[in-house]
Design a protein around this motif. Structure first.
Motif, PDB file in Angstrom:
ATOM      1  N   UNK A 157       0.770  -1.268   0.116  1.00 56.18           N
ATOM      2  CA  UNK A 157       0.160  -0.066   0.002  1.00 56.18           C
ATOM      3  C   UNK A 157       0.920   1.288   0.097  1.00 56.18           C
ATOM      4  N   UNK A 158       2.207   1.119   0.593  1.00 57.89           N
ATOM      5  CA  UNK A 158       3.057   2.280   0.761  1.00 57.89           C
ATOM      6  C   UNK A 158       3.852   2.186  -0.549  1.00 57.89           C
ATOM      7  N   UNK A 159       4.532   1.155  -0.934  1.00 56.77           N
ATOM      8  CA  UNK A 159       5.657   1.205  -1.872  1.00 56.77           C
ATOM      9  C   UNK A 159       5.050   0.906  -3.470  1.00 56.77           C
ATOM     10  N   UNK A 160       4.024   0.089  -3.469  1.00 58.76           N
ATOM     11  CA  UNK A 160       3.498  -0.377  -4.778  1.00 58.76           C
ATOM     12  C   UNK A 160       1.922  -0.447  -4.739  1.00 58.76           C
ATOM     13  N   UNK A 161       1.302   0.571  -4.563  1.00 59.92           N
ATOM     14  CA  UNK A 161       0.059   0.982  -4.591  1.00 59.92           C
ATOM     15  C   UNK A 161      -0.898   0.338  -5.671  1.00 59.92           C
ATOM     16  N   UNK A 162      -0.110   0.096  -6.860  1.00 58.12           N
ATOM     17  CA  UNK A 162      -0.873  -0.418  -7.978  1.00 58.12           C
ATOM     18  C   UNK A 162      -1.095  -1.614  -8.010  1.00 58.12           C
ATOM     19  N   UNK A 163      -0.521  -2.663  -7.171  1.00 58.03           N
ATOM     20  CA  UNK A 163      -0.881  -4.022  -6.871  1.00 58.03           C
ATOM     21  C   UNK A 163      -2.400  -4.416  -6.727  1.00 58.03           C
ATOM     22  N   UNK A 164      -2.876  -5.691  -7.041  1.00 54.67           N
ATOM     23  CA  UNK A 164      -4.263  -5.863  -7.019  1.00 54.67           C
ATOM     24  C   UNK A 164      -4.618  -5.476  -5.639  1.00 54.67           C
TER      25      UNK A 164
END
Length: 297
Positions: free
Chosen positions: A74-81
């Protein structure tokens, strides 16, 4: 609806799953290389079960990776599913359980040894996803063991060869330890020392494959594939060493994962299975195609 399904598929890293299929084929090839008669006969149904098992086991492992990393992503890769809200965390966990169950169930039809190896893969995946990956030393080893056990799963198709071949499952452990060490800098960039260490581990892997595979069989096709494998892993890594940039490190990780297909193809070629070598190598463009639609890391 299409976007939702794509998010669920993304969780399972389909491009990576293809490399897992090459693992089990390579494991079976290693077994035949060390069998006294070099036999390669087995019912087609067994091969289908073997492929189905590794798809479920690998898919379940990467799904739970995202389940446990939801807050960090949620902090580093918010684009993940999961952090993007496309896939509820609970639904992702259920998908992971279903995939693991599929893997163990399929392996169970291959025999007791295969089933035990499959269960070991599940346990090692969960250990890595939940705890080990956050540890500098244990993380790469645990991730490598997941791949090593997958190779062992392939060997179990010809279980009589296991007493002679099981130790070769340690080679993917070294290789994945190298890739995992590189990946630690794929978000914020990295330092040269771990990248150089990975370069040394790559050299060790190439040496071991050459000694236990190519020198044993003395087949030239294995040499050619081994050279292609070396080029594929070293070119992006050398660039990452020069720049230490996150983008270059990420690319090195991507090709480190995809190159597993070539590493596995070396074993198949060394076993003299030319037709199957072509089949394994054909998995590479499929994996590349999938990597353009779904993230590898």
């Amino acid at each position: 609806m299409g976007i939702v399904w794509k998010a669920y598929i993304q969780l399972a890293r389909p491009a990576n799953v293809v490399t897992a299929v090459s693992d089990v084929i390579a494991g079976a090839a290693i077994a035949t290389l060390y069998l006294a008669d070099g036999a390669w006969q087995h019912p087609a149904a067994s091969w289908m079960l073997l492929v189905l098992a590794t798809i479920g086991l690998y898919g379940g492992g990467v799904v739970f990776n995202d389940v446990f990393d939801a807050k960090l992503d949620a902090m580093e890769r918010p684009e993940r599913p999961i952090p993007s809200g496309k896939v509820p965390r609970k639904h992702a966990a259920l998908l992971g359980v279903a995939l693991f169950a599929l893997g163990v169930f399929a392996a169970g039809f291959l025999g007791c040894i295969s089933c035990l190896i499959a269960i070991s893969i599940v346990l090692m995946c969960m250990l890595y996803d939940k705890w080990a990956k956050h540890h500098v030393v244990v993380g790469p080893i645990a991730m490598g063991l997941c791949r090593g056990l997958n190779l062992l799963l392939g060997m179990s198709l010809f279980s009589t060869a296991l007493p002679e071949t099981w130790m070769l499952a340690g080679i993917p452990v070294i290789y994945i330890a190298a890739v995992t060490t590189i990946s630690r800098g794929e978000v914020h960039g990295g330092k040269k020392s771990p990248l150089l260490f990975s370069a040394v581990l790559y050299a060790v892997v190439i040496g071991l494959i050459a000694y236990f595979g190519i020198l044993k069989s003395e087949r030239w096709l294995g040499v050619v594939v081994l050279m292609l494998f070396a080029v594929m892993i070293y070119l992006p890594l050398l660039k990452a060493i020069r720049t230490t940039a996150a983008l270059d490190i990420r690319k090195s990780v991507k090709y480190g994962v995809l190159a597993l297909i070539f590493m596995n193809a070396v074993w198949v070629a060394a076993a003299g299975l030319w037709g199957l070598t072509v089949v394994v190598l054909s998995l590479f463009p499929i994996s590349i195609w999938l990597s353009k639609m779904f993230s590898v890391t």
